[in-house]
Design a protein around this motif. Structure first.
Motif, PDB file in Angstrom:
ATOM      1  N   GLU A 176       6.666   3.312  40.202  1.00 50.50           N
ATOM      2  CA  GLU A 176       8.005   3.884  40.417  1.00 50.50           C
ATOM      3  C   GLU A 176       9.087   2.825  40.227  1.00 50.50           C
ATOM      4  OE1 GLU A 176       8.501   7.477  43.125  1.00 50.50           O
ATOM      5  OE2 GLU A 176       7.055   6.260  44.252  1.00 50.50           O
ATOM      6  N   GLN A 227      12.106   2.995  37.393  1.00 49.91           N
ATOM      7  CA  GLN A 227      13.522   2.858  37.742  1.00 49.91           C
ATOM      8  C   GLN A 227      14.185   1.751  36.919  1.00 49.91           C
ATOM      9  OE1 GLN A 227      13.251   2.245  41.959  1.00 49.91           O
ATOM     10  NE2 GLN A 227      13.035   4.435  42.432  1.00 49.91           N
ATOM     11  N   LEU A 272       8.539  17.048  45.384  1.00 50.20           N
ATOM     12  CA  LEU A 272       9.993  16.936  45.402  1.00 50.20           C
ATOM     13  C   LEU A 272      10.454  15.714  44.610  1.00 50.20           C
ATOM     14  CD1 LEU A 272      12.135  18.746  46.578  1.00 50.20           C
ATOM     15  CD2 LEU A 272      12.277  17.233  48.580  1.00 50.20           C
ATOM     16  N   HIS A 273       9.741  14.588  44.784  1.00 47.93           N
ATOM     17  CA  HIS A 273      10.052  13.404  43.982  1.00 47.93           C
ATOM     18  C   HIS A 273       9.809  13.680  42.497  1.00 47.93           C
ATOM     19  CE1 HIS A 273       9.637  11.510  47.959  1.00 47.93           C
ATOM     20  NE2 HIS A 273      10.389  10.533  47.469  1.00 47.93           N
ATOM     21  N   TYR A 290      10.031  16.517  41.024  1.00 45.48           N
ATOM     22  CA  TYR A 290      11.099  17.421  40.574  1.00 45.48           C
ATOM     23  C   TYR A 290      12.357  16.625  40.215  1.00 45.48           C
ATOM     24  CZ  TYR A 290      14.720  21.046  40.910  1.00 45.48           C
ATOM     25  OH  TYR A 290      15.784  21.881  40.654  1.00 45.48           O
ATOM     26  N   HIS A 291      12.713  15.678  41.054  1.00 41.31           N
ATOM     27  CA  HIS A 291      13.914  14.872  40.777  1.00 41.31           C
ATOM     28  C   HIS A 291      13.697  13.958  39.570  1.00 41.31           C
ATOM     29  CE1 HIS A 291      16.094  16.414  44.153  1.00 41.31           C
ATOM     30  NE2 HIS A 291      15.226  15.955  45.041  1.00 41.31           N
ATOM     31  N   TRP A 292      12.497  13.406  39.447  1.00 38.60           N
ATOM     32  CA  TRP A 292      12.205  12.577  38.279  1.00 38.60           C
ATOM     33  C   TRP A 292      12.278  13.400  36.993  1.00 38.60           C
ATOM     34  CZ3 TRP A 292      12.452   7.795  37.065  1.00 38.60           C
ATOM     35  CH2 TRP A 292      12.207   6.777  37.987  1.00 38.60           C
ATOM     36  N   GLY A 331      14.085  16.027  36.433  1.00 40.17           N
ATOM     37  CA  GLY A 331      15.497  16.257  36.130  1.00 40.17           C
ATOM     38  C   GLY A 331      16.162  15.043  35.518  1.00 40.17           C
ATOM     39  N   THR A 332      15.880  13.857  36.065  1.00 42.33           N
ATOM     40  CA  THR A 332      16.456  12.613  35.542  1.00 42.33           C
ATOM     41  C   THR A 332      15.996  12.366  34.111  1.00 42.33           C
ATOM     42  OG1 THR A 332      16.496  11.656  37.757  1.00 42.33           O
ATOM     43  CG2 THR A 332      16.640  10.127  35.913  1.00 42.33           C
ATOM     44  N   GLU A 369      17.731  14.663  31.679  1.00 41.12           N
ATOM     45  CA  GLU A 369      19.101  14.213  31.432  1.00 41.12           C
ATOM     46  C   GLU A 369      19.155  13.084  30.413  1.00 41.12           C
ATOM     47  OE1 GLU A 369      20.647  13.132  35.207  1.00 41.12           O
ATOM     48  OE2 GLU A 369      20.697  15.193  35.985  1.00 41.12           O
ATOM     49  N   HIS A 375       8.872  24.053  48.880  1.00 38.37           N
ATOM     50  CA  HIS A 375      10.207  23.717  48.370  1.00 38.37           C
ATOM     51  C   HIS A 375      10.716  24.902  47.531  1.00 38.37           C
ATOM     52  CE1 HIS A 375       9.519  19.711  49.881  1.00 38.37           C
ATOM     53  NE2 HIS A 375       8.478  19.546  49.088  1.00 38.37           N
ATOM     54  N   GLU A 383      13.950  24.569  45.060  1.00 34.80           N
ATOM     55  CA  GLU A 383      13.655  23.812  43.841  1.00 34.80           C
ATOM     56  C   GLU A 383      12.691  24.590  42.937  1.00 34.80           C
ATOM     57  OE1 GLU A 383      15.170  21.092  46.864  1.00 34.80           O
ATOM     58  OE2 GLU A 383      13.585  22.618  46.883  1.00 34.80           O
TER      59      GLU A 383
END
Length: 472
Positions: free
Chosen positions: A353, A357, A385-386, A388-390, A392-393, A396, A418, A421
């Motif tokens: 991770e 980043q 959840l992590h 899901y956010h990854w 999305g990032t 983008e 969740h 989401e």
């Protein structure tokens, strides 16, 4: 066939997805059960019932249909009828699937051959040898070669190559080579490479060397490919010291010689060294390559970095990547993505991770493979959840993960509760028309209905993908 057995078979065949398929299979069953398996009339009866076999039975449906037919021999006879001598040979992936789905091949192939009073068309021999190779059935492969010889047919080099692929011992290899010699056929380079690899994998290094020494008699020149084959066989057998001595022998040849080690050779050595826990020696291979002007490639980098990471030497893995990036031998984005995948696969979550980043911050693009591996690994660790956010990032930043990742993540979000989401990702899946594996879709529909998302569940059901890879 007894009435009860016929009734049971009809019930099994009724599990096929569409009414049209069921009617075709019912007609097929009538043909198969009305003629004995050895009947020469069977192909004619099938052709009368189904004038266009590819339309009646698409190739993708065969792996699911073959196990349901009345007997292993009939399954094999049906496949041979379906794949006419004029049909192109299926892809290796399809052949592997057919080999897995055909029941009791070890018995049905000899039965087919013994009941054939005339030689089969050459393409059918090639088909049977290919399937036997994918199934790892050397006795069947040998029986096919002998059946050809009994009718005075001389197998071509491809037939011998397929038979060698099924060989499991040095004796098997000798058996194929003896038939070749009896036919007056000379081995080609692909046949020799496969035979050498099989001999070395079985520990018969002397036999492999003897075959290489005889190559000029066959009009072939020994080269790095055949030496790499014996090296890889040595590594498969677990004799890393013999592999080291062989590479030293190859390195002793004059620069530019055909037998000089190349990047594939060194990759085999690295894999073997890492597998034996000799990671420091594997790291030293980079220096050996540099001295000889051999440039690393992506496969070499992945093999070395994966071995170093598996030994929990994170600092050394970074050193390798920094060195390769500095040399410019492999693009930096490739190196860092390889490192990221390896860290995930050996369970170094925090390091993976952190690297992801840093890559994002420095503008190093993640590959779809690296991004997909990251989402899957997070889901496995109940961190949807992590994931899901990854996801999305990454989207983008223009990184599109494998389509199957979306179904995996959507199910993980639902199972972990969740809901918000999951609904958002579900709508995205529907908008993009991303198909979802049947088993995953069924569970998703059940959970979405529980959460009150009836409409979304209905849409997901419409994107349900069957085992054949097509929507139902």
């Amino acid at each position: 066939m007894p009435p009860r057995a016929s009734l049971l078979l009809h019930r099994r065949l009724s599990t096929l997805p569409t009414h049209r398929d069921q009617s075709k299979v019912a007609a097929l069953l009538d043909v198969l059960t009305s003629a004995p398996p050895s009947s020469a009339q069977l192909p004619r009866a099938l052709s009368r019932a189904f004038p266009s076999s590819p339309d009646a039975f698409p190739l993708r449906t065969l792996p699911h249909l073959l196990p349901l037919l009345p007997s292993p021999l009939l399954s094999l006879r049906f496949l041979i009828w379906r794949l006419t001598p004029f049909s192109p040979l299926p892809s290796p992936l399809v052949l592997s699937s057919l080999a897995t789905s055909l029941p009791d091949l070890s018995s049905s192939v000899p039965l087919l051959l013994s009941s054939s009073r005339q030689p089969l068309p050459p393409p059918h021999y090639a088909l049977l040898l290919n399937i036997s190779a994918h199934a790892g059935l050397f006795p069947a492969s040998l029986a096919i070669l002998r059946h050809m010889r009994s009718f005075g047919l001389v197998p071509d080099a491809a037939c011998f190559h397929h038979a060698l692929r099924a060989a499991g011992s040095a004796g098997d290899v000798s058996g194929v080579l003896e038939i070749m010699s009896g036919c007056g056929a000379s081995p080609t380079i692909p046949v020799i490479v496969t035979a050498v690899h099989k001999l070395a994998s079985a520990g018969d290094f002397e036999g492999a060397h003897r075959l290489i020494d005889k190559m000029p008699e066959f009009g072939c020149v020994p080269n790095a490919v055949v030496y790499t084959a014996i090296l890889d066989g040595m590594c498969s057998f677990g004799n890393v010291d013999a592999a080291e001595r062989l590479i030293e022998e190859m390195e002793g040849r004059e620069p530019g010689a055909n037998c000089a080690p190349n990047v594939v050779t060194y990759t085999c050595l690295v894999k073997c060294l890492c597998g034996k826990g000799r990671v420091m020696e594997a790291l030293g291979v980079l220096d050996r390559m540099a001295k000889r002007g051999v440039m690393p490639n992506r496969v070499f980098v992945r093999t070395l970095v994966e071995g170093v990471c598996a030994d929990q030497r994170v600092a050394s893995a970074y050193d390798v990547v920094e060195r390769l990036v500095g040399d410019g031998s492999v693009p930096s984005w490739q190196c860092y993505n390889v490192l990221l995948i390896c860290l995930w696969r050996v369970g170094m979550v925090a390091e993976a991770e952190g690297l992801a980043q840093n890559m994002m911050k420095k503008g190093v693009q993640l590959t779809p493979l690296a991004g997909s591996v990251m989402v899957r690994e997070l889901c496995v660790r109940k961190r949807s959840l992590h994931a899901y956010h990854w996801l999305g990032t990454m989207e983008e930043n223009g990184v599109l993960c494998d389509f199957d990742v979306y179904g995996t993540l959507l199910l993980a979000l639902c199972e972990e509760g969740h809901v918000h989401e999951a609904a958002g990702l579900g709508r995205k899946v529907v908008q993009r028309g991303i198909y979802v594996e049947a088993s995953c879709a069924d569970r998703l529909v059940e959970l979405l209905k529980q959460y009150g998302h009836e409409e979304l569940a209905s849409h997901i059901l419409g994107l349900r993908r069957s085992a054949e890879g097509l929507p139902i």
